[in-house]
Enzyme design. Structure first.
Site, PDB file in Angstrom:
ATOM      1  N   GLY A 248       0.779  -1.237   0.000  1.00 55.73           N
ATOM      2  CA  GLY A 248       0.000   0.000   0.000  1.00 55.73           C
ATOM      3  C   GLY A 248       0.805   1.279   0.000  1.00 55.73           C
ATOM      4  O   GLY A 248       0.232   2.364   0.074  1.00 55.73           O
ATOM      5  N   GLU A 290       4.366  -6.385   1.554  1.00 56.86           N
ATOM      6  CA  GLU A 290       3.959  -6.794   0.200  1.00 56.86           C
ATOM      7  C   GLU A 290       3.764  -5.603  -0.722  1.00 56.86           C
ATOM      8  O   GLU A 290       2.638  -5.343  -1.161  1.00 56.86           O
ATOM      9  CB  GLU A 290       2.609  -7.508   0.264  1.00 56.86           C
ATOM     10  CG  GLU A 290       2.638  -8.878   0.802  1.00 56.86           C
ATOM     11  CD  GLU A 290       1.250  -9.375   1.166  1.00 56.86           C
ATOM     12  OE1 GLU A 290       1.135 -10.545   1.493  1.00 56.86           O
ATOM     13  OE2 GLU A 290       0.286  -8.584   1.133  1.00 56.86           O
ATOM     14  N   PRO A 291       4.804  -4.869  -1.033  1.00 61.84           N
ATOM     15  CA  PRO A 291       4.618  -3.727  -1.932  1.00 61.84           C
ATOM     16  C   PRO A 291       4.390  -4.174  -3.370  1.00 61.84           C
ATOM     17  O   PRO A 291       5.048  -5.109  -3.849  1.00 61.84           O
ATOM     18  CB  PRO A 291       5.944  -2.972  -1.820  1.00 61.84           C
ATOM     19  CG  PRO A 291       6.943  -3.993  -1.387  1.00 61.84           C
ATOM     20  CD  PRO A 291       6.193  -5.030  -0.591  1.00 61.84           C
ATOM     21  N   GLY A 292       3.456  -3.538  -4.042  1.00 62.18           N
ATOM     22  CA  GLY A 292       3.236  -3.791  -5.467  1.00 62.18           C
ATOM     23  C   GLY A 292       3.549  -2.516  -6.234  1.00 62.18           C
ATOM     24  O   GLY A 292       4.612  -2.343  -6.822  1.00 62.18           O
ATOM     25  N   ARG A 293       2.609  -1.570  -6.130  1.00 68.30           N
ATOM     26  CA  ARG A 293       2.705  -0.306  -6.865  1.00 68.30           C
ATOM     27  C   ARG A 293       4.071   0.379  -6.710  1.00 68.30           C
ATOM     28  O   ARG A 293       4.665   0.844  -7.685  1.00 68.30           O
ATOM     29  CB  ARG A 293       1.614   0.633  -6.347  1.00 68.30           C
ATOM     30  CG  ARG A 293       1.424   1.891  -7.144  1.00 68.30           C
ATOM     31  CD  ARG A 293       0.517   2.877  -6.391  1.00 68.30           C
ATOM     32  NE  ARG A 293      -0.668   2.283  -5.836  1.00 68.30           N
ATOM     33  CZ  ARG A 293      -1.831   2.131  -6.478  1.00 68.30           C
ATOM     34  NH1 ARG A 293      -1.956   2.586  -7.697  1.00 68.30           N
ATOM     35  NH2 ARG A 293      -2.858   1.564  -5.882  1.00 68.30           N
ATOM     36  N   TYR A 334     -10.898   4.786 -11.502  1.00 63.66           N
ATOM     37  CA  TYR A 334     -10.646   5.444 -10.210  1.00 63.66           C
ATOM     38  C   TYR A 334     -10.486   6.949 -10.333  1.00 63.66           C
ATOM     39  O   TYR A 334     -10.062   7.601  -9.371  1.00 63.66           O
ATOM     40  CB  TYR A 334      -9.347   4.919  -9.580  1.00 63.66           C
ATOM     41  CG  TYR A 334      -9.163   3.425  -9.596  1.00 63.66           C
ATOM     42  CD1 TYR A 334     -10.021   2.584  -8.898  1.00 63.66           C
ATOM     43  CD2 TYR A 334      -8.098   2.853 -10.296  1.00 63.66           C
ATOM     44  CE1 TYR A 334      -9.822   1.205  -8.905  1.00 63.66           C
ATOM     45  CE2 TYR A 334      -7.897   1.478 -10.298  1.00 63.66           C
ATOM     46  CZ  TYR A 334      -8.763   0.667  -9.605  1.00 63.66           C
ATOM     47  OH  TYR A 334      -8.573  -0.690  -9.606  1.00 63.66           O
ATOM     48  N   CYS A 361     -14.672   3.070 -28.059  1.00 60.93           N
ATOM     49  CA  CYS A 361     -15.958   3.645 -28.380  1.00 60.93           C
ATOM     50  C   CYS A 361     -16.734   3.898 -27.105  1.00 60.93           C
ATOM     51  O   CYS A 361     -17.711   3.195 -26.801  1.00 60.93           O
ATOM     52  CB  CYS A 361     -16.701   2.678 -29.287  1.00 60.93           C
ATOM     53  SG  CYS A 361     -17.681   3.546 -30.460  1.00 60.93           S
ATOM     54  N   GLU A 362     -16.275   4.850 -26.335  1.00 63.39           N
ATOM     55  CA  GLU A 362     -16.880   5.125 -25.045  1.00 63.39           C
ATOM     56  C   GLU A 362     -16.397   6.496 -24.567  1.00 63.39           C
ATOM     57  O   GLU A 362     -15.190   6.742 -24.513  1.00 63.39           O
ATOM     58  CB  GLU A 362     -16.415   4.021 -24.068  1.00 63.39           C
ATOM     59  CG  GLU A 362     -16.962   4.186 -22.701  1.00 63.39           C
ATOM     60  CD  GLU A 362     -16.985   2.865 -21.910  1.00 63.39           C
ATOM     61  OE1 GLU A 362     -17.098   1.789 -22.505  1.00 63.39           O
ATOM     62  OE2 GLU A 362     -16.901   2.968 -20.685  1.00 63.39           O
ATOM     63  N   TYR A 390      -0.530  -1.802 -12.248  1.00 62.36           N
ATOM     64  CA  TYR A 390      -1.975  -1.941 -12.492  1.00 62.36           C
ATOM     65  C   TYR A 390      -2.396  -1.357 -13.842  1.00 62.36           C
ATOM     66  O   TYR A 390      -3.515  -0.882 -13.976  1.00 62.36           O
ATOM     67  CB  TYR A 390      -2.775  -1.311 -11.347  1.00 62.36           C
ATOM     68  CG  TYR A 390      -2.423  -1.893 -10.001  1.00 62.36           C
ATOM     69  CD1 TYR A 390      -2.765  -3.199  -9.687  1.00 62.36           C
ATOM     70  CD2 TYR A 390      -1.736  -1.153  -9.046  1.00 62.36           C
ATOM     71  CE1 TYR A 390      -2.426  -3.752  -8.462  1.00 62.36           C
ATOM     72  CE2 TYR A 390      -1.394  -1.698  -7.810  1.00 62.36           C
ATOM     73  CZ  TYR A 390      -1.752  -2.994  -7.527  1.00 62.36           C
ATOM     74  OH  TYR A 390      -1.416  -3.540  -6.314  1.00 62.36           O
TER      75      TYR A 390
HETATM   76  N1  LLP Z   1      -1.178  -7.117  -0.454  1.00 63.82           N
HETATM   77  C1  LLP Z   1      -2.496  -7.272  -0.573  1.00 63.82           C
HETATM   78  C2  LLP Z   1      -3.187  -8.261   0.244  1.00 63.82           C
HETATM   79  C3  LLP Z   1      -3.211  -6.476  -1.488  1.00 63.82           C
HETATM   80  O1  LLP Z   1      -4.511  -6.619  -1.586  1.00 63.82           O
HETATM   81  C4  LLP Z   1      -2.521  -5.524  -2.273  1.00 63.82           C
HETATM   82  C5  LLP Z   1      -3.232  -4.703  -3.244  1.00 63.82           C
HETATM   83  C6  LLP Z   1      -1.131  -5.403  -2.118  1.00 63.82           C
HETATM   84  C7  LLP Z   1      -0.497  -6.223  -1.193  1.00 63.82           C
HETATM   85  C8  LLP Z   1      -0.303  -4.431  -2.903  1.00 63.82           C
HETATM   86  O2  LLP Z   1      -0.697  -3.112  -2.694  1.00 63.82           O
HETATM   87  P1  LLP Z   1       0.155  -1.911  -3.350  1.00 63.82           P
HETATM   88  O3  LLP Z   1       1.497  -1.900  -2.678  1.00 63.82           O
HETATM   89  O4  LLP Z   1       0.285  -2.181  -4.796  1.00 63.82           O
HETATM   90  O5  LLP Z   1      -0.654  -0.716  -3.056  1.00 63.82           O
HETATM   91  N2  LLP Z   1      -6.067  -1.801  -8.958  1.00 63.82           N
HETATM   92  C9  LLP Z   1      -5.843  -0.764  -7.971  1.00 63.82           C
HETATM   93  C10 LLP Z   1      -5.018  -1.243  -6.816  1.00 63.82           C
HETATM   94  C11 LLP Z   1      -5.616  -2.436  -6.114  1.00 63.82           C
HETATM   95  C12 LLP Z   1      -4.753  -2.935  -5.002  1.00 63.82           C
HETATM   96  C13 LLP Z   1      -5.264  -4.235  -4.517  1.00 63.82           C
HETATM   97  N3  LLP Z   1      -4.464  -4.841  -3.507  1.00 63.82           N
HETATM   98  C14 LLP Z   1      -5.175   0.433  -8.632  1.00 63.82           C
HETATM   99  O6  LLP Z   1      -4.961   0.403  -9.840  1.00 63.82           O
HETATM  100  O7  LLP Z   1      -4.903   1.434  -7.975  1.00 63.82           O
END
Ligand code: LLP
Length: 447
Positions: A248, A290-293, A334, A361-362, A390
């Site tokens: 997050g 658990e970083p993603g973004r 979003y 087309c939207e 994402y």
């Molecule tokens: N761990 C869990 C359990 C999660 O549900 C998520 C994200 C993460 C880690 C990674 O979070 P991050 O570090 O990426 O913020 N599609 C949306 C974001 C959805 C995130 C869902 N869960 C967007 O495009 O902003």
């Protein structure tokens, strides 16, 4: 546009990423094109590792692959010493195909199917993050059938919801995910897990939200999780070896965003864990995040070719690109904001305000409203920054638009990591039932 990572403007006035001229990238790979700055992804990974090393705690940083999951990305993640969070058989399969070490894979999800659980058990992954009671029973049963034990974390909802600048303390959490601490479900889940012979309960997991700019939400979550751990220790005599505080961590999409440094988030988390667990645990738990973004978001740039324009005097000028909500659904979903740069004339003065539209087309298919660019013409190259998280992972074939290619760039070299879809790919899974197939005699009759 803010220049992230290795992005720079070269002497020809072209945007360059990873030492690659984006005009050359277009010539080689066409557009739309996702360009990933490999050095920046690696840098971010190292920032996490360094921050944890400074804390002195044991840790795992698991990349949340939902942000951007490809085989090449899994290789980078392994090389940088991270673990990997997967949420489906597709993400798991991608990791296994990339030879990612299964013991470093964590499996998430609120509705893992029996087939997915079996696949993950067969692959001998490192840990399951169990989300609900059904899964507790099912996983134990499948592990028993396989005559094995599996490591689990229990996902708990600590009653904290965090969003960018504020967190909300919700008490009772209304969420599809996890076991609620406040209503006793989490406690019951711990009791059950301790009783299940084929489950090894390592600890707890909590994830409070995404694109978070403050540390207080994480601190409150750590505090609530630790209070729960105290209760479990006193009443059940069990201690947790692992506390996973989720992902997050926020990133900068536009001027409006002011994220903290990676080290600030991690120091706040590790300090909070030290503060709250020291008084109850002799050995502090291992901390997982658990970083993603924040690992891939600002490393991504999407290149588009500009096509048509529509100037409505006194109202607005729409400029359309050869992609849109199919490669970046986030503005439509979003209301997300992005910055853009005219990549082939990046040194020219921004002189007109335009809105960047996609080709679907939207009407909702808009990428950026009201941004200043030099006077654009058809054929210009537009770069939209911060599209690494994402975007590819949520891309679609709406309007049967082909999904773009992805390249990794580094030190002047570019490598294709996902091929552009072809037109035959678009119909590859289509079938025409015999009864509506075009009949040869019909052709003859018409001719
Ligand atoms: N761990 C869990 C359990 C999660 O549900 C998520 C994200 C993460 C880690 C990674 O979070 P991050 O570090 O990426 O913020 N599609 C949306 C974001 C959805 C995130 C869902 N869960 C967007 O495009 O902003």
């Amino acid at each position: 546009m803010y220049l992230h990572g290795t992005s720079t403007i070269n002497a020809q006035g072209h945007l360059e990423i990873g030492g690659c001229d984006t005009v050359d990238l277009r010539n080689q790979y066409e557009t739309p094109l996702y360009v990933m700055d490999e050095a920046l992804i690696r840098q971010r990974a190292r920032e996490y590792i360094e921050a944890f090393k400074k804390s002195g705690l044991s840790f795992q940083v698991a990349y949340a692959s939902k942000a951007f999951c490809t085989m090449a990305m899994c290789r980078l993640v392994e090389e940088e010493g991270l673990s990997l969070d997967v949420v489906s058989e597709g993400e798991l399969y991608t990791a296994l195909q990339a030879d990612f070490p299964p013991e470093r894979i964590h499996f998430h999800g609120n509705n893992k199917t029996p087939e997915e659980l079996q696949m993950a058990i067969s692959a001998q992954i490192g840990c399951f993050v169990v989300d609900n009671f059904d899964e507790l029973h099912l996983l134990n049963a499948i592990a028993a059938e396989n005559k094995t034990q599996v490591n689990i974390l229990l996902r708990v909802t600590p009653g904290v919801e965090a969003h960018t600048h504020e967190y909300i303390s919700t008490g009772q959490t209304d969420s599809k995910f996890g076991f609620d601490i406040s209503n006793g479900s989490a406690y019951e889940a711990v009791q059950l897990a301790l009783d299940k012979p084929n489950l090894v309960l390592l600890g707890l997991h909590s994830h409070i939200g995404s694109q978070i700019f403050e540390v207080d939400g994480f601190q409150v979550a750590a505090e609530r999780v630790s209070a729960f751990a105290v209760q479990v220790k006193h009443e059940l005599g069990a201690t947790f070896r692992v506390i996973n505080l989720g992902g997050g961590f926020g990133i900068r999409y536009t001027d409006e965003d002011a994220p903290l440094e990676v080290s600030e988030y991690i120091t706040a988390i590790t300090d909070a864990v030290k503060k709250h667990f020291t008084r109850v645990y002799q050995t502090l738990p291992e901390i997982w995040v658990e970083p993603g973004r924040s690992l891939v978001g600002d490393a991504g740039t999407t290149l588009y070719t500009i096509g048509t324009s529509k100037d409505i005097p006194g109202v607005r000028k729409y400029v359309s690109v050869d992609g849109g909500m199919t490669d970046n659904p986030r503005p439509a979903l979003y209301d997300s904001k992005y910055e853009a740069l005219l990549a082939n004339r990046a040194l020219e003065e921004a002189e007109e305000t335009v809105s960047i539209a996609g080709k679907c087309c939207e009407s909702g298919d808009m990428l950026i409203w009201d941004t200043k660019l030099p006077h654009v013409v058809s054929g210009d190259l537009l770069a939209v920054a911060c599209t690494g998280a994402y975007n590819y992972s949520m891309a679609s074939n709406y309007n049967r638009i082909r999904r773009p290619a992805v390249v990794f760039v580094k030190d002047g070299r570019s490598d294709l990591v996902v091929k552009r879809e072809t037109l035959p790919d678009i119909v590859a899974n289509d079938l025409i039932p015999q009864r509506i197939q075009k009949q040869p005699f019909a052709l003859e009759r018409n001719s």
